[in-house]
Design a protein around this motif. Structure first.
Motif, short mmCIF file in Angstrom:
data_model
loop_
_atom_site.label_atom_id
_atom_site.label_comp_id
_atom_site.label_asym_id
_atom_site.label_seq_id
_atom_site.Cartn_x
_atom_site.Cartn_y
_atom_site.Cartn_z
N ASP A 11 0.80 -1.23 0.00
CA ASP A 11 0.00 0.00 0.00
C ASP A 11 0.83 1.28 0.00
O ASP A 11 0.54 2.19 -0.78
CB ASP A 11 -0.96 -0.01 1.19
CG ASP A 11 -2.03 -1.08 1.04
OD1 ASP A 11 -2.46 -1.34 -0.10
OD2 ASP A 11 -2.43 -1.67 2.07
N PRO A 12 1.85 1.43 0.86
CA PRO A 12 2.61 2.70 0.82
C PRO A 12 3.35 2.92 -0.48
O PRO A 12 3.42 4.06 -0.97
CB PRO A 12 3.57 2.57 2.01
CG PRO A 12 3.65 1.12 2.31
CD PRO A 12 2.32 0.55 1.94
N ASN A 46 -4.02 -5.27 -4.16
CA ASN A 46 -4.83 -4.16 -3.63
C ASN A 46 -6.13 -4.02 -4.39
O ASN A 46 -6.77 -2.96 -4.34
CB ASN A 46 -4.05 -2.85 -3.59
CG ASN A 46 -3.66 -2.34 -4.96
OD1 ASN A 46 -3.89 -2.99 -5.98
ND2 ASN A 46 -3.05 -1.15 -4.98
N THR A 47 -6.54 -5.05 -5.09
CA THR A 47 -7.86 -5.03 -5.72
C THR A 47 -8.93 -4.92 -4.64
O THR A 47 -8.89 -5.62 -3.63
CB THR A 47 -8.07 -6.32 -6.54
OG1 THR A 47 -7.75 -7.45 -5.71
CG2 THR A 47 -7.18 -6.34 -7.77
N GLY A 48 -9.87 -4.01 -4.88
CA GLY A 48 -10.96 -3.84 -3.93
C GLY A 48 -10.64 -3.02 -2.70
O GLY A 48 -11.52 -2.82 -1.85
N ILE A 107 -3.34 -3.83 -8.54
CA ILE A 107 -2.40 -4.94 -8.68
C ILE A 107 -3.08 -6.20 -8.15
O ILE A 107 -3.54 -6.24 -7.01
CB ILE A 107 -1.11 -4.66 -7.89
CG1 ILE A 107 -0.38 -3.46 -8.50
CG2 ILE A 107 -0.20 -5.89 -7.86
CD1 ILE A 107 0.78 -2.96 -7.68
N GLY A 108 -3.15 -7.21 -8.99
CA GLY A 108 -3.73 -8.49 -8.59
C GLY A 108 -2.64 -9.46 -8.15
O GLY A 108 -1.47 -9.31 -8.49
N GLY A 153 -9.80 -12.12 0.91
CA GLY A 153 -8.94 -12.69 -0.12
C GLY A 153 -8.63 -11.70 -1.22
O GLY A 153 -9.04 -10.54 -1.18
N PRO A 154 -7.88 -12.14 -2.21
CA PRO A 154 -7.43 -11.24 -3.27
C PRO A 154 -8.53 -10.71 -4.16
O PRO A 154 -8.30 -9.86 -5.02
CB PRO A 154 -6.44 -12.09 -4.07
CG PRO A 154 -6.75 -13.50 -3.72
CD PRO A 154 -7.31 -13.48 -2.34
#
Length: 462
Positions: free
Chosen positions: A172-173, A283-285, A325-326, A458-459
């Motif tokens: 995230d950062p 970071n999807t979702g 990014i998945g 989850g992802p």
């Protein structure tokens, strides 16, 4: 065989080694047997057993090792080791067969070192697993998956949030830095093919951060990135602890930590991705406005944005619009199976953290508490906090206080004296020459928790 019968002079040990090819044994001036050897995996191990062994063995798991040097360790530091041996504890620990994100080697190697100890010195009356930093993750893995080998455990400044949560929270950062400070850059954040690529990414983003630090808008955005990792505003013992409303001083302290995170994070990510077989984070979702709202330093971010006459709402919207990014599902599965936790404790665990840790933020303790509570094991867990900045900056006294507190729990069958006053009293009694700084503290939530008790996290972003 008792530890006393195993004690040898250096001369006798050398003679025995010559004729029997046993692991090397020496006796120190304090009449402590020191044994070194090699496990079938190739990992080395070391053991130290005082002549007046009190029957307790401490299995120490060391922290992350990045380079080729990977010595075995059986205590967190030399000063603490001296105190432990003087109090009669036997110490054992291995190097792990490999460096890096080595949990699949570390856990069996630690257990093998423990078996080697038993073969050499006989069964312990009590076995306590403990470890610092990455070694806290290894210790927690032993506690969850091999509780029959230990009586209790201590995680010091540990990655007790588990592997998947760790790599999500470090994504995230850097995602914020790239999106807000280098929007046209094609620098990769994941899928790094080798260490050279990791070093190049770290260098490119470090240069971006250094340039941004020269403007008010850049400093505000660096603070936002820091907030998404819960980087504290006081995170090194050498820093002056800033006043509660000294936003500029707080940001300067975070700026140094952000650069440190970039320098270490990408190289370690690349090594972990190689083990996992792909990218294990996503970071999807993710709603970055919601994450900031839960951050421990959200107030500072808002004030710096105001001072820079910059729209925080617009930047959060930009983060939420940016391409995501998945993860590679197989890599997530590997990290989940090897390095994430159920929270199902079978033996008591004490987890201790400094409140000013930028590398492994204190909020990891919230993730551990969440998992243990969901698993119904909360009666077995206690957490304690030390009022100091930095990663694993505990005094010998504070570490011995943690050990003695767990021992009381094992003897009495219930937790006693886990409050700061009792912990500080035990610390002072154990070593009056070093600081005692346990305090009452409740960390804010870990921003990207993931544990096996919450499979919906989850992802796919649910």
């Amino acid at each position: 065989m008792t530890p006393r019968t195993c004690t040898r002079t250096a001369l006798v040990a050398a003679l025995l080694l010559a004729v029997t090819a046993l692991p090397a044994t020496t006796a120190t001036a304090a009449d402590t047997s020191h044994v070194e050897g090699r496990l079938p995996s190739g990992a080395t191990y070391m053991m130290d057993v005082p002549a007046a062994w009190n029957g307790t063995v401490l299995l120490f798991s060391h922290g992350y090792a990045a380079g080729p040097a990977n010595p075995a360790q059986d205590a967190p530091d030399d000063a603490t080791k001296v105190l432990l041996l003087a109090k009669g504890y036997a110490l054992v620990g291995s190097s792990y067969a490999t460096t890096g994100w080595a949990v699949t080697d570390a856990v069996p190697d630690q257990l093998a070192a423990l078996s080697a100890f038993t073969d050499r010195f006989g069964a312990a009356g009590r076995t306590i697993a403990w470890g610092r930093s990455y070694g806290g993750l290894v210790t927690t893995a032993i506690a969850e998956r091999h509780p029959d080998r230990i009586d209790g455990s201590i995680a010091l400044c540990g990655l007790v949030q588990g592997g998947v949560a760790n790599w999500n929270n470090t994504l995230d950062p850097v995602f914020a830095i790239k999106t807000l400070l280098a929007p046209g850059s094609d620098v990769p954040l994941t899928g790094l093919p080798d260490q050279a690529a990791a070093t190049a990414t770290a260098g490119a983003l470090t240069a971006v951060v250094e340039s941004a630090q020269t403007t008010a808008a850049g400093r505000a955005r660096i603070a936002l990135a820091a907030a998404l990792h819960n980087i504290p505003v006081w995170n090194q013992p050498t820093q002056t602890r800033p006043a509660a409303t000294d936003w500029d001083a707080q940001q300067v302290n975070q700026y140094a930590a952000v650069k440190g995170l970039l320098n270490a994070g990408f190289n370690r990510r690349q090594e972990a991705e190689a083990r996992a077989g792909g990218n294990m984070s996503w970071n999807t979702g993710v709603d970055y406005a919601r994450l900031l709202g839960q951050s421990s330093v959200r107030k500072e971010v808002g004030e710096l944005y105001k001072a820079a006459d910059l729209s925080l709402r617009a930047d959060l919207a930009a983060l939420n619009r940016a391409p995501r990014i998945g993860a590679d599902p197989a890599a997530v599965e590997w990290m989940r199976d090897t390095s994430s936790f159920t929270g199902e404790l079978a033996k008591p665990q004490l987890s201790v953290h400094t409140i000013g840790d930028a590398l492994v933020p204190v909020q990891t303790e919230s993730a551990l508490r969440r998992a243990v509570t969901a698993a119904g094991s909360s009666a077995l867990l206690r957490q304690a906090y030390v009022d100091n900045a930095g990663h694993c900056t505990f005094s010998p006294a504070e570490q011995l206080a943690a050990l003695h507190t767990l021992e009381v729990r094992l003897t009495a069958g219930r937790w006693q004296g886990t409050d700061p006053q009792s912990l500080n009293s035990r610390a002072t009694a154990a070593d009056p020459s070093t600081p005692t700084r346990y305090v009452s503290y409740r960390p804010t939530p870990y921003l990207r928790p993931y544990d096996l008790a919450h499979p919906a996290d989850g992802p796919d972003g649910r």
